[in-house]
Design an enzyme around this catalytic site. Structure first.
Site, mmCIF file in Angstrom:
data_model
loop_
_atom_site.group_PDB
_atom_site.id
_atom_site.type_symbol
_atom_site.label_atom_id
_atom_site.label_comp_id
_atom_site.label_asym_id
_atom_site.label_seq_id
_atom_site.Cartn_x
_atom_site.Cartn_y
_atom_site.Cartn_z
ATOM 1 N N ASP A 206 -29.796 -11.819 8.065
ATOM 2 C CA ASP A 206 -29.453 -11.818 6.670
ATOM 3 C C ASP A 206 -30.965 -12.155 6.056
ATOM 4 O OD1 ASP A 206 -28.668 -12.287 4.328
ATOM 5 O OD2 ASP A 206 -27.559 -13.829 4.600
ATOM 6 N N VAL B 217 -14.930 -20.541 53.608
ATOM 7 C CA VAL B 217 -15.631 -21.535 52.616
ATOM 8 C C VAL B 217 -17.039 -21.405 53.089
ATOM 9 C CG1 VAL B 217 -15.968 -24.054 52.563
ATOM 10 C CG2 VAL B 217 -13.777 -23.305 52.739
ATOM 11 N N ALA B 218 -17.590 -21.031 54.054
ATOM 12 C CA ALA B 218 -19.116 -20.809 54.631
ATOM 13 C C ALA B 218 -19.500 -19.744 53.688
ATOM 14 C CB ALA B 218 -19.096 -20.595 56.068
ATOM 15 N N GLU C 224 -22.268 -21.971 47.386
ATOM 16 C CA GLU C 224 -21.947 -23.172 46.652
ATOM 17 C C GLU C 224 -23.095 -23.648 45.940
ATOM 18 O OE1 GLU C 224 -23.164 -24.330 50.838
ATOM 19 O OE2 GLU C 224 -21.549 -23.175 49.713
#
Length: 252
Positions: free
Chosen positions: A104, A57-58, A62
């Site tokens: 266009d 997790v570290a 995040e």
């Protein structure tokens, strides 16, 4: 389906690679600690697993989504300062990565005005001069074709083009403008060049119904009562030739 932007593809690739690397490192760390430590009970092994999960997790960045969002927001702000509004935040990076932009020309490099130049019917070809929406121009017919037949066919074709039509041609401060679709406006201008006036057509063909154009049907249909023969209902349709001709039982 909606495609993801190159930045989203790159972030997804980095995310997968990072996830694999983090899991691999966590497994290696758990294995190394397990073999060098004296762990024999379930409690110690559970704490080792918690350590591995915490390590994984570290290692997850995040703060990356927040940083990417902030950077894209700054890019969107810079684009807005240059009078370019970007609806999707993720599209800012894609636009910044573009090296060639193909546009266009109709409506971007021109006046967004269309003009009918040639009308082909069974007896030959009719050429209309003039540009823009001014209902003035010369009508030239094929020299080898019957003038009466071409005039009859031209009147029929442009009457149908004018009746199956929702555009409005107006003169404003000496300039002719069209309210509605440019293609429908061009058809109305062609009808006016041929001498088909709106008052005359409105009095002759009274609209009582309409089936609007749709991308599925590829046709627009209007229903009229013939003022000269009130017992007759006329249906006028314009649209894609491949769709329209397959529904016809007769040719004029």
């Amino acid at each position: 389906p909606d495609e993801i932007t190159p930045l989203q593809k790159e972030l997804a690739r980095v995310g997968k690679a990072l996830a694999v690397a983090v899991v691999a490192i966590a497994i290696v760390m758990i294995g190394a600690i397990y073999f060098v430590s004296d762990i024999h009970d379930f409690s110690g092994f559970f704490n080792l697993l918690i350590l591995g999960v915490a390590l994984a997790v570290a290692a997850v960045p995040e703060g990356l989504p927040a940083v990417v969002t902030a950077v894209l927001s700054l890019g969107m702000q810079r684009m807005a300062g240059r009078r370019a509004i970007v609806r999707r935040l993720a599209a800012v990076e894609t636009l910044g990565s573009a090296t060639v932009i193909a546009s266009d020309k109709t409506g971007t490099l021109t006046k967004n005005e269309m003009t009918v130049r040639r009308i082909v019917t069974a007896s030959g070809c009719t050429t209309l001069s003039g540009t823009g929406y001014a209902p003035h121009g010369r009508i030239d017919r094929d020299s080898g074709a019957s003038a009466d037949a071409l005039e009859f066919e031209l009147a029929r074709a442009l009457t149908a083009a004018d009746r199956a039509n929702n555009a409005i041609l107006q003169e404003h401060e000496g300039r002719w403008i069209v309210h509605g679709d440019p293609t429908e406006g061009a058809l109305i201008v062609a009808a006016r060049k041929a001498g088909l006036l709106p008052d005359m057509l409105d009095a002759r063909y009274v609209r009582i119904g309409e089936v609007p154009f749709s991308s599925e049907r590829k046709l627009m249909t209007t229903i009229h009562i013939d003022a000269e023969r009130k017992d007759r209902v006329i249906v006028v349709t314009k649209g894609a030739p491949d769709v329209l001709l397959s529904r016809c039982s007769h040719e004029l």
